[in-house]
Design an enzyme around this catalytic site. Structure first.
Site, PDB file in Angstrom:
ATOM      1  CG  HIS B  36       1.188   6.403 -10.879  1.00 23.27           C
ATOM      2  ND1 HIS B  36       0.008   6.022 -10.278  1.00 23.27           N
ATOM      3  CD2 HIS B  36       1.554   7.584 -10.305  1.00 23.27           C
ATOM      4  CE1 HIS B  36      -0.317   6.930  -9.362  1.00 23.27           C
ATOM      5  NE2 HIS B  36       0.598   7.878  -9.355  1.00 23.27           N
ATOM      6  CE  LYS B 101      -0.777  -1.131   2.177  1.00 24.50           C
ATOM      7  NZ  LYS B 101      -0.536  -2.356   2.887  1.00 24.50           N
TER       8      LYS B 101
HETATM    9  S1  SF4 Z   1      -4.135  -4.783   6.647  1.00 22.69           S
HETATM   10 FE1  SF4 Z   1      -2.956  -6.614   6.142  1.00 22.69          FE
HETATM   11  S2  SF4 Z   1      -3.968  -7.504   4.392  1.00 22.69           S
HETATM   12 FE2  SF4 Z   1      -4.680  -5.398   4.571  1.00 22.69          FE
HETATM   13  S3  SF4 Z   1      -3.322  -4.160   3.273  1.00 22.69           S
HETATM   14 FE3  SF4 Z   1      -2.448  -4.176   5.314  1.00 22.69          FE
HETATM   15  S4  SF4 Z   1      -0.988  -5.903   5.317  1.00 22.69           S
HETATM   16 FE4  SF4 Z   1      -2.356  -6.155   3.581  1.00 22.69          FE
END
Ligand code: SF4
Lengths: 321, 188
Positions: B36, B101
């Site tokens: 990016h 996410k």
């Molecule tokens: S599940 Fe836990 S360790 Fe994995 S990306 Fe999400 S916060 Fe980070």
């Protein structure tokens, strides 16, 4: 008794036959220890403990069918099964590696530390841990997961004759939404009492939304200085999710917080839904009159915690979770 | 459950709405911080990103004896780090989807509306399930950034995501946050 727990390399002077056998056994100790620790790391990274799995399953059933929450919980469960089956890390962020070691008096911490480092390096090579440790000043990644403060190791002397090793892999995303409050907090009208504590914990969960890969599990410490408060909060993550707090007031508060937070509607991944928190575990530490800290350690659904009891030869005798 | 199949288009993503559960089949290009920043600095992308989907992911990859790449873990990384750049990448290169996410901010939401793009939320931490949906690695670009930061061209089948920011200015993140704030007010 005390000597059993240490791997002293004795000078090979003249020794009787009996003693030679003993020496050989002791030299095997380090290799066995590394093997046991490596297995501990593998299981911790690839399998969620029973109590966590049960909590995820129970909450998944609660979600309404064909909702985004139901969808997310389904993928989480599928991921747990797949990681176990393939013996691959549950999440690619294998987190900060934190060891808690309980040992009898006379135990050689320095030797054990070295063996832990060897096992961590080996576990990284085998892919149970990602190359996850970065020098904060230079940005350099040695690729071994070793470095200043990494792995994090805590030793405790206990009365028992056996060595117990507990391990937590603490992800970065959920660490980023962990929080520390100083009471009183005017914005939240949170005073220096359990009601104030309740308010700041709920605020932390609200602020985290889905960013800590919820549903989350909290470890909380009321009191202590800033550093101890964070340390004890995180240590609460060693408790099984279905246990009760010996302090009745805290036990009540723990249950109430889970119930309340699950009404916030944040849901798995912040998609909305009923499952925002799996659990909340609270402890307290004394404070000085001038300060009142509350620290909240947020753990993601990929709650990686395991522990072993080692036998006299440092083989795994029992799993703790 | 909805489907989004290759070739992707602005028309197809405009039909998606916040809260839709979607299975993607087709092509994804990974890109995170280094990529990016590189595009933001005015460099041309090494592949044509028009009507493509970018995935905020630093995959764990392995090369087998025959030099073939496989992906062993491929969960999403936190998207908000790309907030300063994402809108430009949407505007200048015509991407129609961003997978990641945690959601993104107003600038990205506005760009999604204006140019026709959606933000698709993968389940954080689901590294194994998501890696299973990757059927082949078809290309590797900007390898000099390091393997997790490079652009990986991946073929996926039924890759599961949720639309959390659509091309009509709606954001599930905003909705959930506002709703939970209301409830919190009552509780506190
Ligand atoms: S599940 Fe836990 S360790 Fe994995 S990306 Fe999400 S916060 Fe980070």
């Amino acid at each position: 008794m005390a000597k059993k727990a240490a791997f002293k390399k004795k000078a090979t002077k003249k020794v009787s036959v009996k003693k030679v056998v003993k020496v050989v056994k002791k030299l095997n100790g380090p290799q066995q220890t590394i093997e046991s620790l490596l297995e501990l790391i593998r299981i911790t990274s690839t399998v969620v403990p029973d109590d966590v799995f049960k909590a995820i399953e129970r909450n998944a059933k609660n979600e309404e069918k064909n909702t985004t929450a139901d969808y997310a919980m389904g993928i989480i469960k599928e991921n747990i099964d797949l990681a176990k089956y393939k013996s691959q890390p549950l999440c690619q962020d294998t987190g900060t590696v934190i060891f808690y070691i309980y040992h009898p008096a006379g135990f050689h911490q320095t030797t054990f530390k070295e063996l832990i480092k060897k096992s961590v390096t080996l576990a990284t090579k085998k892919g149970y841990l990602r190359q996850n440790s970065v020098n904060s000043l230079t940005g350099e990644n040695a690729g071994t997961n070793l470095g200043e403060g990494h792995p994090s190791i805590h030793f405790y002397e206990h009365k028992g004759s056996e060595v117990e090793v507990k391990l937590v892999l603490k992800g970065g995303g959920c660490e980023n939404v962990s929080a520390q409050y100083s009471l009183p907090n005017t914005a939240l009208s949170a005073g220096r009492d359990l009601e104030g504590v309740r308010k700041v914990i709920i605020d932390a969960v609200y602020k985290a939304q889905g960013k800590g890969c919820g549903p989350g599990a909290l470890g909380v410490c009321v009191g202590g200085d800033r550093a101890d408060s964070a340390y004890y909060a995180k240590k609460q993550l060693l408790r099984k999710l279905d246990d009760s707090n010996p302090n009745k007031d805290l036990d009540k508060l723990e249950k109430e917080i889970v119930e309340t937070c699950n009404k916030l509607g944040i849901g798995p991944m912040g998609f909305g839904g009923k499952t925002t928190l799996l659990s909340c575990k609270i402890t307290s530490a004394n404070r000085v009159p001038a300060s009142f800290f509350v620290t909240i350690s947020y753990m993601c659904w990929a709650f990686r915690r395991q522990g072993i009891v080692m036998n006299k030869n440092f083989a795994i005798k029992k799993w703790l979770y | 459950m909805k489907k989004l199949d290759y070739p992707f288009s602005v028309e197809a993503v405009r039909k998606l709405k916040v809260g839709d559960m979607v299975l993607i089949t087709g092509k994804l290009f990974t890109g995170r911080d280094a990529v990016h920043k590189y595009l933001h600095d005015g460099n041309k992308p090494p592949v044509n990103l028009k009507n493509q989907i970018i995935y905020h992911c630093g995959p764990v990859t392995m090369k087998d004896k025959n030099g073939k790449w496989t992906v062993t873990a491929a969960g999403p990384t936190t998207s908000i780090r790309e907030e300063p750049y994402q809108w430009e990448v949407i505007r200048d290169y015509g991407i129609v989807g961003v997978i990641g996410k945690g959601g993104m901010g107003q600038k990205t939401l506005d760009a999604c509306k204006e140019y026709g793009c959606v933000y698709l939320h993968a389940v954080g931490g689901a590294a194994q399930v998501l890696a299973e949906k990757i059927k082949s690695v078809d290309g590797l670009f900007l390898e000099e950034f390091g393997l997790p930061e490079a652009i990986w061209e991946l073929s996926v089948v039924d890759f599961p995501v949720v639309v959390t920011m659509d091309a009509h200015g709606n954001s599930l993140h905003k909705e959930v946050e506002a709703h939970s704030k209301e409830i919190m007010k009552e509780i506190l």
